[in-house]
Scaffold this motif. Structure first.
Motif, PDB file in Angstrom:
ATOM      1  N   ILE A   1       0.864  -1.178   0.000  1.00 55.61           N
ATOM      2  CA  ILE A   1       0.000   0.000   0.000  1.00 55.61           C
ATOM      3  C   ILE A   1       0.904   1.234   0.000  1.00 55.61           C
ATOM      4  N   ASN A   2       1.102   1.815  -1.166  1.00 51.08           N
ATOM      5  CA  ASN A   2       2.029   2.933  -1.321  1.00 51.08           C
ATOM      6  C   ASN A   2       1.265   4.253  -1.320  1.00 51.08           C
ATOM      7  N   MET A   3       1.168   4.891  -0.161  1.00 42.19           N
ATOM      8  CA  MET A   3       0.458   6.160  -0.055  1.00 42.19           C
ATOM      9  C   MET A   3       1.262   7.312  -0.663  1.00 42.19           C
ATOM     10  N   ALA A   4       2.519   7.082  -0.981  1.00 46.84           N
ATOM     11  CA  ALA A   4       3.353   8.118  -1.599  1.00 46.84           C
ATOM     12  C   ALA A   4       3.340   8.030  -3.118  1.00 46.84           C
ATOM     13  N   HIS A   5       2.476   7.198  -3.679  1.00 44.26           N
ATOM     14  CA  HIS A   5       2.472   7.002  -5.125  1.00 44.26           C
ATOM     15  C   HIS A   5       2.183   8.307  -5.863  1.00 44.26           C
ATOM     16  N   GLY A   6       1.281   9.119  -5.313  1.00 45.12           N
ATOM     17  CA  GLY A   6       0.961  10.393  -5.952  1.00 45.12           C
ATOM     18  C   GLY A   6       2.145  11.327  -6.020  1.00 45.12           C
TER      19      GLY A   6
ATOM     20  N   ALA B   1      12.941  11.388 -19.153  1.00 44.48           N
ATOM     21  CA  ALA B   1      13.620  11.837 -17.934  1.00 44.48           C
ATOM     22  C   ALA B   1      12.724  11.661 -16.712  1.00 44.48           C
ATOM     23  N   ALA B   2      11.425  11.943 -16.858  1.00 46.83           N
ATOM     24  CA  ALA B   2      10.490  11.770 -15.740  1.00 46.83           C
ATOM     25  C   ALA B   2      10.441  10.310 -15.307  1.00 46.83           C
ATOM     26  N   PHE B   3      10.457   9.400 -16.278  1.00 48.82           N
ATOM     27  CA  PHE B   3      10.458   7.972 -15.949  1.00 48.82           C
ATOM     28  C   PHE B   3      11.746   7.575 -15.236  1.00 48.82           C
ATOM     29  N   VAL B   4      12.881   8.029 -15.753  1.00 46.20           N
ATOM     30  CA  VAL B   4      14.180   7.646 -15.187  1.00 46.20           C
ATOM     31  C   VAL B   4      14.320   8.158 -13.752  1.00 46.20           C
ATOM     32  N   VAL B   5      13.970   9.426 -13.516  1.00 50.24           N
ATOM     33  CA  VAL B   5      14.101  10.008 -12.176  1.00 50.24           C
ATOM     34  C   VAL B   5      13.173   9.305 -11.188  1.00 50.24           C
ATOM     35  N   ALA B   6      11.903   9.096 -11.576  1.00 50.12           N
ATOM     36  CA  ALA B   6      10.957   8.431 -10.674  1.00 50.12           C
ATOM     37  C   ALA B   6      11.339   6.972 -10.448  1.00 50.12           C
ATOM     38  N   PHE B   7      11.849   6.304 -11.489  1.00 45.91           N
ATOM     39  CA  PHE B   7      12.304   4.911 -11.358  1.00 45.91           C
ATOM     40  C   PHE B   7      13.465   4.825 -10.376  1.00 45.91           C
ATOM     41  N   ALA B   8      14.454   5.708 -10.525  1.00 44.60           N
ATOM     42  CA  ALA B   8      15.620   5.695  -9.632  1.00 44.60           C
ATOM     43  C   ALA B   8      15.217   5.987  -8.191  1.00 44.60           C
ATOM     44  N   LEU B   9      14.308   6.946  -8.005  1.00 46.49           N
ATOM     45  CA  LEU B   9      13.841   7.262  -6.657  1.00 46.49           C
ATOM     46  C   LEU B   9      13.058   6.103  -6.068  1.00 46.49           C
ATOM     47  N   GLY B  10      12.232   5.440  -6.894  1.00 46.23           N
ATOM     48  CA  GLY B  10      11.488   4.265  -6.428  1.00 46.23           C
ATOM     49  C   GLY B  10      12.409   3.129  -6.031  1.00 46.23           C
ATOM     50  N   TRP B  11      13.477   2.928  -6.819  1.00 42.80           N
ATOM     51  CA  TRP B  11      14.480   1.898  -6.502  1.00 42.80           C
ATOM     52  C   TRP B  11      15.109   2.182  -5.134  1.00 42.80           C
ATOM     53  N   LEU B  12      15.448   3.440  -4.904  1.00 44.30           N
ATOM     54  CA  LEU B  12      16.067   3.832  -3.630  1.00 44.30           C
ATOM     55  C   LEU B  12      15.092   3.641  -2.467  1.00 44.30           C
ATOM     56  N   VAL B  13      13.833   4.015  -2.653  1.00 39.30           N
ATOM     57  CA  VAL B  13      12.834   3.885  -1.586  1.00 39.30           C
ATOM     58  C   VAL B  13      12.605   2.410  -1.248  1.00 39.30           C
ATOM     59  N   GLU B  14      12.553   1.565  -2.267  1.00 45.75           N
ATOM     60  CA  GLU B  14      12.350   0.131  -2.009  1.00 45.75           C
ATOM     61  C   GLU B  14      13.529  -0.449  -1.242  1.00 45.75           C
ATOM     62  N   TRP B  15      14.740  -0.055  -1.624  1.00 47.84           N
ATOM     63  CA  TRP B  15      15.939  -0.573  -0.955  1.00 47.84           C
ATOM     64  C   TRP B  15      16.032  -0.052   0.475  1.00 47.84           C
ATOM     65  N   ALA B  16      15.714   1.212   0.700  1.00 48.94           N
ATOM     66  CA  ALA B  16      15.907   1.819   2.017  1.00 48.94           C
ATOM     67  C   ALA B  16      14.767   1.527   2.988  1.00 48.94           C
TER      68      ALA B  16
ATOM     69  N   ILE C   1      10.965  -0.011   1.858  1.00 53.59           N
ATOM     70  CA  ILE C   1       9.875  -0.943   1.565  1.00 53.59           C
ATOM     71  C   ILE C   1      10.275  -2.393   1.794  1.00 53.59           C
ATOM     72  N   ARG C   2      11.513  -2.758   1.468  1.00 54.19           N
ATOM     73  CA  ARG C   2      11.929  -4.171   1.587  1.00 54.19           C
ATOM     74  C   ARG C   2      11.874  -4.679   3.019  1.00 54.19           C
ATOM     75  N   HIS C   3      11.890  -3.768   3.984  1.00 55.56           N
ATOM     76  CA  HIS C   3      11.811  -4.177   5.386  1.00 55.56           C
ATOM     77  C   HIS C   3      10.365  -4.335   5.869  1.00 55.56           C
ATOM     78  N   LEU C   4       9.406  -3.981   5.021  1.00 54.95           N
ATOM     79  CA  LEU C   4       8.007  -3.911   5.470  1.00 54.95           C
ATOM     80  C   LEU C   4       7.078  -4.848   4.717  1.00 54.95           C
ATOM     81  N   TYR C   5       7.614  -5.746   3.887  1.00 55.22           N
ATOM     82  CA  TYR C   5       6.749  -6.687   3.176  1.00 55.22           C
ATOM     83  C   TYR C   5       5.970  -7.560   4.159  1.00 55.22           C
TER      84      TYR C   5
ATOM     85  N   VAL D   1      13.194  -8.967  -8.125  1.00 53.85           N
ATOM     86  CA  VAL D   1      11.886  -8.817  -8.788  1.00 53.85           C
ATOM     87  C   VAL D   1      11.051  -7.757  -8.071  1.00 53.85           C
ATOM     88  N   ASP D   2      11.031  -7.826  -6.737  1.00 50.05           N
ATOM     89  CA  ASP D   2      10.288  -6.834  -5.957  1.00 50.05           C
ATOM     90  C   ASP D   2      10.803  -5.427  -6.214  1.00 50.05           C
ATOM     91  N   ARG D   3      12.129  -5.290  -6.213  1.00 50.90           N
ATOM     92  CA  ARG D   3      12.720  -3.948  -6.356  1.00 50.90           C
ATOM     93  C   ARG D   3      12.436  -3.363  -7.731  1.00 50.90           C
TER      94      ARG D   3
END
Length: 305
Positions: A42-47, A82-97, A99-103, A204-206
Protein backbone atom coordinates in the motif's frame (compact mmCIF):
# COMPACT_ATOMS: atom_id res chain seq x y z
CA UNK A 1 -32.63 20.92 -34.10
CA UNK A 2 -29.66 23.30 -33.93
CA UNK A 3 -29.72 23.28 -30.13
CA UNK A 4 -29.77 19.48 -30.17
CA UNK A 5 -26.71 19.49 -32.43
CA UNK A 6 -24.90 21.89 -30.09
CA UNK A 7 -25.82 19.69 -27.12
CA UNK A 8 -24.36 16.67 -28.91
CA UNK A 9 -21.14 18.55 -29.71
CA UNK A 10 -20.75 19.70 -26.11
CA UNK A 11 -21.42 16.19 -24.84
CA UNK A 12 -18.83 14.82 -27.29
CA UNK A 13 -16.21 17.31 -26.13
CA UNK A 14 -17.05 16.54 -22.51
CA UNK A 15 -16.56 12.87 -23.27
CA UNK A 16 -13.15 13.62 -24.79
CA UNK A 17 -12.21 15.59 -21.68
CA UNK A 18 -13.09 12.43 -19.80
CA UNK A 19 -10.64 10.53 -22.02
CA UNK A 20 -7.88 12.99 -21.08
CA UNK A 21 -8.61 12.43 -17.37
CA UNK A 22 -8.82 8.69 -18.08
CA UNK A 23 -5.32 8.74 -19.62
CA UNK A 24 -3.63 10.35 -16.61
CA UNK A 25 -5.67 8.26 -14.16
CA UNK A 26 -4.81 5.07 -16.05
CA UNK A 27 -1.08 5.87 -16.07
CA UNK A 28 -1.24 6.42 -12.31
CA UNK A 29 -3.32 3.27 -11.81
CA UNK A 30 -1.02 1.11 -13.94
CA UNK A 31 1.91 1.93 -11.67
CA UNK A 32 -0.17 1.29 -8.58
CA UNK A 33 -1.57 -1.93 -10.05
CA UNK A 34 2.01 -3.22 -10.17
CA UNK A 35 2.88 -2.06 -6.66
CA UNK A 36 -0.41 -2.80 -4.90
CA UNK A 37 -2.00 -5.41 -7.15
CA UNK A 38 1.08 -7.50 -7.86
CA UNK A 39 3.12 -6.92 -4.67
CA UNK A 40 0.44 -6.12 -2.07
CA UNK A 41 2.25 -2.92 -0.99
CA UNK A 42 0.00 0.00 0.00
CA UNK A 43 2.03 2.93 -1.32
CA UNK A 44 0.46 6.16 -0.06
CA UNK A 45 3.35 8.12 -1.60
CA UNK A 46 2.47 7.00 -5.13
CA UNK A 47 0.96 10.39 -5.95
CA UNK A 48 4.20 12.14 -5.04
CA UNK A 49 6.01 10.20 -7.76
CA UNK A 50 3.57 11.82 -10.21
CA UNK A 51 4.66 15.19 -8.79
CA UNK A 52 8.32 14.17 -9.19
CA UNK A 53 7.71 13.40 -12.88
CA UNK A 54 5.85 16.69 -13.36
CA UNK A 55 8.57 18.75 -11.68
CA UNK A 56 11.23 16.93 -13.71
CA UNK A 57 9.40 18.04 -16.86
CA UNK A 58 9.15 21.60 -15.55
CA UNK A 59 12.86 21.67 -14.63
CA UNK A 60 13.92 20.37 -18.04
CA UNK A 61 11.67 22.93 -19.76
CA UNK A 62 13.24 25.74 -17.71
CA UNK A 63 16.79 24.58 -18.51
CA UNK A 64 16.00 24.31 -22.22
CA UNK A 65 14.45 27.79 -22.32
CA UNK A 66 17.50 29.25 -20.54
CA UNK A 67 20.40 27.44 -22.18
CA UNK A 68 19.12 25.80 -25.40
CA UNK A 69 16.00 27.56 -26.73
CA UNK A 70 16.50 25.99 -30.16
CA UNK A 71 15.82 22.60 -28.54
CA UNK A 72 12.42 23.76 -27.19
CA UNK A 73 10.25 22.06 -29.86
CA UNK A 74 11.70 18.65 -29.02
CA UNK A 75 12.34 18.75 -25.28
CA UNK A 76 9.00 17.28 -24.17
CA UNK A 77 9.67 13.83 -25.61
CA UNK A 78 12.96 13.73 -23.69
CA UNK A 79 11.14 15.07 -20.61
CA UNK A 80 8.85 12.02 -20.63
CA UNK A 81 11.89 9.74 -20.62
CA UNK A 82 13.62 11.84 -17.93
CA UNK A 83 10.49 11.77 -15.74
CA UNK A 84 10.46 7.97 -15.95
CA UNK A 85 14.18 7.65 -15.19
CA UNK A 86 14.10 10.01 -12.18
CA UNK A 87 10.96 8.43 -10.67
CA UNK A 88 12.30 4.91 -11.36
CA UNK A 89 15.62 5.69 -9.63
CA UNK A 90 13.84 7.26 -6.66
CA UNK A 91 11.49 4.26 -6.43
CA UNK A 92 14.48 1.90 -6.50
CA UNK A 93 16.07 3.83 -3.63
CA UNK A 94 12.83 3.88 -1.59
CA UNK A 95 12.35 0.13 -2.01
CA UNK A 96 15.94 -0.57 -0.95
CA UNK A 97 15.91 1.82 2.02
CA UNK A 98 12.39 1.25 3.38
CA UNK A 99 9.87 -0.94 1.57
CA UNK A 100 11.93 -4.17 1.59
CA UNK A 101 11.81 -4.18 5.39
CA UNK A 102 8.01 -3.91 5.47
CA UNK A 103 6.75 -6.69 3.18
CA UNK A 104 3.80 -8.64 4.58
CA UNK A 105 3.20 -5.79 7.09
CA UNK A 106 0.45 -3.79 5.34
CA UNK A 107 -0.35 -1.42 8.21
CA UNK A 108 3.31 -0.54 8.75
CA UNK A 109 3.73 -0.03 4.99
CA UNK A 110 0.70 2.27 4.87
CA UNK A 111 1.99 4.43 7.74
CA UNK A 112 5.57 4.51 6.45
CA UNK A 113 4.60 5.50 2.90
CA UNK A 114 2.17 8.11 4.24
CA UNK A 115 5.06 9.63 6.17
CA UNK A 116 7.19 9.40 3.03
CA UNK A 117 4.53 11.31 1.08
CA UNK A 118 4.66 14.15 3.61
CA UNK A 119 8.46 14.24 3.43
CA UNK A 120 8.38 14.31 -0.38
CA UNK A 121 5.72 17.06 -0.42
CA UNK A 122 7.78 19.23 1.89
CA UNK A 123 10.95 18.55 -0.09
CA UNK A 124 9.22 19.63 -3.33
CA UNK A 125 7.85 22.70 -1.54
CA UNK A 126 11.31 23.62 -0.29
CA UNK A 127 12.98 23.13 -3.68
CA UNK A 128 10.38 24.58 -6.06
CA UNK A 129 8.26 26.75 -3.74
CA UNK A 130 4.60 26.44 -2.71
CA UNK A 131 3.16 27.94 -5.91
CA UNK A 132 1.92 25.83 -8.77
CA UNK A 133 4.15 25.83 -11.84
CA UNK A 134 3.56 24.89 -15.45
CA UNK A 135 6.20 24.25 -18.14
CA UNK A 136 5.87 25.97 -21.50
CA UNK A 137 4.56 23.43 -23.99
CA UNK A 138 6.08 23.09 -27.48
CA UNK A 139 3.99 24.53 -30.29
CA UNK A 140 3.08 21.14 -31.74
CA UNK A 141 1.22 20.31 -28.51
CA UNK A 142 -0.83 23.50 -28.66
CA UNK A 143 -4.05 24.13 -30.55
CA UNK A 144 -6.82 21.72 -31.41
CA UNK A 145 -8.12 19.38 -34.09
CA UNK A 146 -11.59 20.07 -35.46
CA UNK A 147 -13.08 16.87 -36.94
CA UNK A 148 -16.48 18.53 -37.41
CA UNK A 149 -17.86 22.03 -37.01
CA UNK A 150 -18.33 22.95 -33.35
CA UNK A 151 -16.11 20.15 -32.02
CA UNK A 152 -12.56 21.11 -30.95
CA UNK A 153 -10.30 18.34 -29.64
CA UNK A 154 -7.07 19.53 -27.94
CA UNK A 155 -3.84 18.21 -29.47
CA UNK A 156 -2.30 17.71 -26.02
CA UNK A 157 -5.17 15.40 -25.09
CA UNK A 158 -4.56 13.29 -28.19
CA UNK A 159 -0.86 13.08 -27.32
CA UNK A 160 -1.58 11.97 -23.75
CA UNK A 161 -4.01 9.32 -25.02
CA UNK A 162 -1.41 7.99 -27.48
CA UNK A 163 1.23 7.91 -24.72
CA UNK A 164 -1.16 6.05 -22.42
CA UNK A 165 -1.96 3.50 -25.13
CA UNK A 166 1.74 2.82 -25.76
CA UNK A 167 2.49 2.47 -22.02
CA UNK A 168 -0.46 0.14 -21.44
CA UNK A 169 0.43 -2.06 -24.41
CA UNK A 170 4.10 -2.10 -23.39
CA UNK A 171 3.32 -3.06 -19.80
CA UNK A 172 0.96 -5.86 -20.86
CA UNK A 173 3.59 -7.23 -23.26
CA UNK A 174 6.27 -6.99 -20.56
CA UNK A 175 4.13 -8.84 -18.03
CA UNK A 176 3.00 -11.64 -20.32
CA UNK A 177 5.74 -11.89 -22.95
CA UNK A 178 9.03 -11.33 -21.09
CA UNK A 179 11.21 -13.16 -18.60
CA UNK A 180 10.72 -10.36 -16.07
CA UNK A 181 6.94 -10.67 -16.39
CA UNK A 182 7.15 -14.43 -15.91
CA UNK A 183 9.21 -13.91 -12.75
CA UNK A 184 6.72 -11.34 -11.43
CA UNK A 185 3.73 -13.62 -11.98
CA UNK A 186 5.55 -16.58 -10.47
CA UNK A 187 6.59 -14.55 -7.40
CA UNK A 188 3.01 -13.31 -6.90
CA UNK A 189 1.57 -16.83 -7.10
CA UNK A 190 4.14 -18.60 -4.93
CA UNK A 191 7.12 -16.67 -3.55
CA UNK A 192 8.74 -19.63 -1.76
CA UNK A 193 8.61 -21.90 -4.80
CA UNK A 194 9.87 -19.10 -7.07
CA UNK A 195 12.90 -18.64 -4.83
CA UNK A 196 13.46 -22.40 -4.78
CA UNK A 197 13.72 -22.58 -8.59
CA UNK A 198 16.28 -19.78 -8.71
CA UNK A 199 14.25 -16.59 -9.18
CA UNK A 200 15.75 -13.64 -7.30
CA UNK A 201 12.50 -12.54 -5.68
CA UNK A 202 14.10 -9.54 -3.95
CA UNK A 203 15.32 -8.18 -7.26
CA UNK A 204 11.89 -8.82 -8.79
CA UNK A 205 10.29 -6.83 -5.96
CA UNK A 206 12.72 -3.95 -6.36
CA UNK A 207 12.38 -3.69 -10.13
CA UNK A 208 8.59 -4.00 -9.94
CA UNK A 209 8.28 -1.28 -7.29
CA UNK A 210 10.65 1.02 -9.19
CA UNK A 211 8.82 0.39 -12.48
CA UNK A 212 5.49 1.29 -10.85
CA UNK A 213 7.03 4.54 -9.60
CA UNK A 214 8.53 5.22 -13.04
CA UNK A 215 5.12 4.86 -14.70
CA UNK A 216 3.75 7.36 -12.16
CA UNK A 217 6.57 9.70 -13.25
CA UNK A 218 5.37 9.41 -16.86
CA UNK A 219 1.86 10.22 -15.60
CA UNK A 220 3.36 13.36 -14.06
CA UNK A 221 4.87 14.40 -17.39
CA UNK A 222 1.50 13.84 -19.06
CA UNK A 223 -0.22 15.78 -16.27
CA UNK A 224 1.75 18.93 -17.12
CA UNK A 225 -0.05 19.11 -20.48
CA UNK A 226 -3.48 19.48 -18.85
CA UNK A 227 -2.82 21.27 -15.54
CA UNK A 228 -0.40 23.15 -13.31
CA UNK A 229 1.80 21.25 -10.83
CA UNK A 230 2.13 21.91 -7.11
CA UNK A 231 3.72 20.02 -4.20
CA UNK A 232 0.36 18.38 -3.38
CA UNK A 233 -0.83 17.72 -6.96
CA UNK A 234 -0.11 14.01 -6.76
CA UNK A 235 -1.93 13.52 -3.46
CA UNK A 236 -5.15 14.78 -5.10
CA UNK A 237 -5.13 11.70 -7.35
CA UNK A 238 -4.17 9.02 -4.81
CA UNK A 239 -7.70 8.17 -3.58
CA UNK A 240 -9.11 7.90 -7.10
CA UNK A 241 -6.09 5.83 -8.15
CA UNK A 242 -6.57 3.32 -5.33
CA UNK A 243 -10.29 3.14 -6.11
CA UNK A 244 -9.48 2.50 -9.76
CA UNK A 245 -7.19 -0.43 -8.94
CA UNK A 246 -9.54 -1.95 -6.34
CA UNK A 247 -12.66 -1.39 -8.47
CA UNK A 248 -11.09 -3.08 -11.48
CA UNK A 249 -9.66 -5.99 -9.49
CA UNK A 250 -6.40 -5.59 -7.60
CA UNK A 251 -4.35 -8.00 -9.74
CA UNK A 252 -6.01 -7.37 -13.12
CA UNK A 253 -4.54 -4.92 -15.63
CA UNK A 254 -7.61 -5.31 -17.83
CA UNK A 255 -9.78 -4.41 -14.86
CA UNK A 256 -7.61 -1.36 -14.17
CA UNK A 257 -8.11 -0.12 -17.74
CA UNK A 258 -11.87 -0.71 -17.61
CA UNK A 259 -12.36 0.91 -14.21
CA UNK A 260 -10.24 3.97 -15.13
CA UNK A 261 -12.39 4.48 -18.23
CA UNK A 262 -15.67 4.10 -16.33
CA UNK A 263 -14.63 6.42 -13.50
CA UNK A 264 -13.24 9.15 -15.78
CA UNK A 265 -16.16 9.12 -18.21
CA UNK A 266 -18.82 9.00 -15.49
CA UNK A 267 -17.27 11.95 -13.68
CA UNK A 268 -16.65 13.99 -16.83
CA UNK A 269 -20.16 13.56 -18.27
CA UNK A 270 -21.74 14.13 -14.84
CA UNK A 271 -19.89 17.46 -14.54
CA UNK A 272 -21.92 18.69 -17.53
CA UNK A 273 -25.14 18.34 -15.53
CA UNK A 274 -23.93 19.18 -12.00
CA UNK A 275 -21.03 20.72 -10.07
CA UNK A 276 -17.63 19.03 -10.04
CA UNK A 277 -17.87 18.08 -6.36
CA UNK A 278 -21.33 16.54 -6.79
CA UNK A 279 -20.15 14.64 -9.87
CA UNK A 280 -17.27 13.18 -7.85
CA UNK A 281 -19.65 12.24 -5.01
CA UNK A 282 -21.97 10.52 -7.52
CA UNK A 283 -19.07 8.61 -9.07
CA UNK A 284 -17.57 7.47 -5.76
CA UNK A 285 -20.99 6.48 -4.40
CA UNK A 286 -21.57 4.29 -7.45
CA UNK A 287 -18.16 2.64 -6.99
CA UNK A 288 -18.83 1.93 -3.30
CA UNK A 289 -22.22 0.37 -4.10
CA UNK A 290 -20.74 -1.86 -6.81
CA UNK A 291 -17.88 -2.94 -4.51
CA UNK A 292 -20.43 -3.84 -1.82
CA UNK A 293 -22.11 -6.16 -4.33
CA UNK A 294 -18.85 -7.39 -5.90
CA UNK A 295 -15.94 -6.99 -3.42
CA UNK A 296 -13.41 -8.66 -5.74
CA UNK A 297 -13.84 -5.88 -8.33
CA UNK A 298 -14.90 -5.97 -11.98
CA UNK A 299 -12.27 -8.53 -12.97
CA UNK A 300 -10.82 -11.02 -10.52
CA UNK A 301 -7.91 -13.39 -10.94
CA UNK A 302 -8.87 -17.04 -10.51
CA UNK A 303 -6.75 -18.76 -7.88
CA UNK A 304 -6.77 -22.23 -6.39
CA UNK A 305 -8.24 -22.46 -2.92
Amino acid sequence: MESLSEFGAILLMQGFNGLSVFSVLLLMALGLALIFGQMGVINMAHGEFLAVGAYTTYLLATLVQTYAPAFAPYYFLFAVVAAFVVAFALGWLVEWAMIRHLYRRPLDTLLATWGLSLVMQQSLRSIFGPREVSPEMPEWLMGSWQPTEGVDIPINGLFVMALTFLMTAGLILALFRSTWGLHVRATVQNRAMSGAVGIDTRRVDRVTFALGCGIAGIAGAAFTTIGATGPTSGSLYIVETFLTVVFGGAASLLGTVASAFLIAQTQSVSEFFMTGSMAKVLTLTGIVIILMLRPQGLFSIKTRK
